[in-house]
Design an enzyme around this catalytic site. Structure first.
Site, PDB file in Angstrom:
ATOM      1  CD  GLU A 218     -66.164  76.245 -43.970  1.00 13.99           C
ATOM      2  OE1 GLU A 218     -67.173  75.402 -44.391  1.00 13.99           O
ATOM      3  OE2 GLU A 218     -65.313  76.711 -44.689  1.00 13.99           O
TER       4      GLU A 218
ATOM      5  CD  GLU B 186     -61.730  76.401 -46.223  1.00 16.52           C
ATOM      6  OE1 GLU B 186     -62.667  76.227 -46.839  1.00 16.52           O
ATOM      7  OE2 GLU B 186     -61.666  75.540 -45.243  1.00 16.52           O
TER       8      GLU B 186
HETATM    9  O1  IFM Z   1     -64.645  71.952 -49.574  1.00 14.51           O
HETATM   10  C1  IFM Z   1     -64.870  72.890 -48.635  1.00 14.51           C
HETATM   11  C2  IFM Z   1     -64.083  72.681 -47.368  1.00 14.51           C
HETATM   12  O2  IFM Z   1     -64.124  71.478 -46.927  1.00 14.51           O
HETATM   13  C3  IFM Z   1     -64.673  73.716 -46.600  1.00 14.51           C
HETATM   14  N1  IFM Z   1     -64.789  75.227 -46.885  1.00 14.51           N
HETATM   15  C4  IFM Z   1     -65.657  75.082 -48.238  1.00 14.51           C
HETATM   16  C5  IFM Z   1     -64.846  74.200 -49.094  1.00 14.51           C
HETATM   17  C6  IFM Z   1     -65.533  74.324 -50.601  1.00 14.51           C
HETATM   18  O3  IFM Z   1     -66.982  74.123 -50.565  1.00 14.51           O
END
Ligand code: IFM
Length: 442
Positions: A168, A352
């Site tokens: 990210e 994710e």
């Molecule tokens: O917990 C985070 C993760 O570290 C990165 N992506 C989003 C998740 C939820 O906020």
């Protein structure tokens, strides 16, 4: 119950769960060095109850039990991150052999259970000595990161199914240097411009380093957030387009097109580091796949403030415990748009997707029908994109375990498995059981 099974997906489609090092391992164990998250969390006002990742889920000692849970549910793959400060406590120089041994055991434990190890090399806990040198604002970070990449991948690269350098990049750049909500907690446009560029430069250097080691199946993981204009006006549409620009298109465009969007450069341009135009050969080092982390959308309205001249307003949809609107359509739209505008035939993964809820144990059970509905609705969007020919190859759920949700501490439970943060006991939730049925039913 979920409305899908494996049979609804192409042969070889991967289902996985995702976690990260600082959020689960327990950073106080095994000789890891201090990170900028530790100092950020120790500073009053930054993190709810000043909680940190010292113990987290104690995954450092319990990973075997955790991987049994992943395998038993019928998942194919496990996405995790390696901690730079665990491998190199000073960020450079002396290696912590205990840290390398840990990731070595972790890789073997995944393979022993038939799980594909999917590594990410940076998920936000920068070694503090490197933060002291300017962290992501310092161009040298690209070289430091490449050196760390070589050290960790020489040790475990032979057993990885896939590797991505940085989780990210928007969070590393904008959230941490413009909004100040993540370490190092800066609110400075020049710092933001530098960090956003350097994070991509470091990504590219790490890809080149891994290619030189002979590794393949290398990708990038981008968090994408759909931007809806607050109304039909041109000003609102421009505001949403700019949000989309610096949140989503900046990173995809940098990596896959070798340029940054014009609307973003109107604001960041004067603050960019020297020579940035010449870095796209590195930033655009060819990838084997592209990962999308998707959770929600934002509704954006224009204002008269300084650039970016806009703000978020509350949307009308149902929200998760993060106060994030539930908007599955955005996942479909991103899969279509990413393939169409940036990646073509390159495999896409949803790296994710998931939701937070205040899940509680009652009579030894955790019922989370909200999560089952959320996952079902998003998986339906993946199926729709697949039906339209988008090459989606896998879907990973955030997260296996309830864990440390950064500045929001331990309350925001994203896990398929509940963690009692006093006893560290794990209890699978009803979403875990529903997924087990979906993934193992023949
Ligand atoms: O917990 C985070 C993760 O570290 C990165 N992506 C989003 C998740 C939820 O906020």
């Amino acid at each position: 119950m979920l409305n899908f099974t494996r049979a609804d997906f192409p042969e070889g489609f991967l289902f996985g769960t995702a976690t990260s090092s600082y959020q689960t391992e327990g950073h106080s164990f095994g000789g890891a060095g201090p990170t900028h998250w530790d100092s950020f969390a120790a500073t009053p006002g930054n993190v709810v109850r000043a909680e940190n990742g010292d113990i987290a889920c104690d995954h450092y000692h319990r990973f075997a039990e955790d991987f049994d849970l992943v395998a038993r549910a019928g998942f194919d793959a496990y996405r995790f991150s390696t901690s730079w400060a665990r491998v190199l406590p000073e960020g450079r120089g002396a290696v912590n052999e205990e840290g390398l041994d840990f990731y070595d055991r972790l890789a073997d434990a995944l393979l022993e259970r038939g799980l594909k190890p999917c590594a990410t090399l940076y998920h936000w806990e920068l070694p503090a000595p490197l933060a002291d040198l300017g962290g992501w604002r310092n161009r040298d970070i690209a070289g430091w990161f490449a050196d760390y990449t070589e050290i960790i991948m020489r040790r475990i690269g032979d057993r990885m199914f896939s590797v991505a350098p940085i989780n990210e990049p928007w969070c590393v750049g904008w959230l941490s240097h413009f909004l100040g909500q993540h370490a190092p907690g800066l609110r400075d446009i020049r710092a933001t411009a530098h960090a956003m560029h350097h994070v991509l430069l470091a990504h590219g250097r790490a890809i080149q380093t891994m290619r030189a080691l002979g590794l393949d199946n290398l990708g990038g993981v981008f968090n994408l957030e759909w931007a809806s204009p607050a109304d039909d006006s041109e000003a609102a549409r421009d505001a949403a387009a700019l949000y989309d620009g610096y949140y989503n298109r900046f990173f995809l465009s940098g990596v896959f097109k070798g340029c940054y969007p014009d609307n973003v450069m109107q604001g960041l341009g004067p603050h960019m580091p020297k020579g940035w135009h010449d870095d796209f050969d590195v930033i655009g080092a060819p990838l084997d796949w592209c990962g999308i982390n998707y959770y929600t959308r934002k509704v954006i309205a224009p204002n008269d403030g300084p650039w970016p001249h806009h703000h978020e307003i509350e949307g009308p949809l149902d929200k998760t415990f993060m106060d994030w609107e539930i908007y599955p359509q955005g996942l479909y739209d991103f899969l279509i748009r990413t393939a169409r505008d940036y990646t073509g035939d390159l495999p896409l993964y949803v790296t994710e997707n998931g939701m937070a809820a205040p899940d509680i144990i009652e009579n030894g059970r955790i019922d989370d029908p909200h999560r089952i509905a959320y996952l079902d609705a998003h998986v339906a969007m993946v199926r729709q994109a697949l039906a339209e020919g988008v090459p989606v190859k896998g879907y990973f759920i955030w997260s296996l375990l309830d864990n440390y949700e950064w500045a929001l501490g331990y309350d925001k439970r994203f896990g398929l498995v509940h963690v009692d943060f006093d006893t560290l006991d794990r209890t699978p939730k009803s979403s875990y059981h529903a997924l087990t049925v979906a993934l193992t039913r023949t």
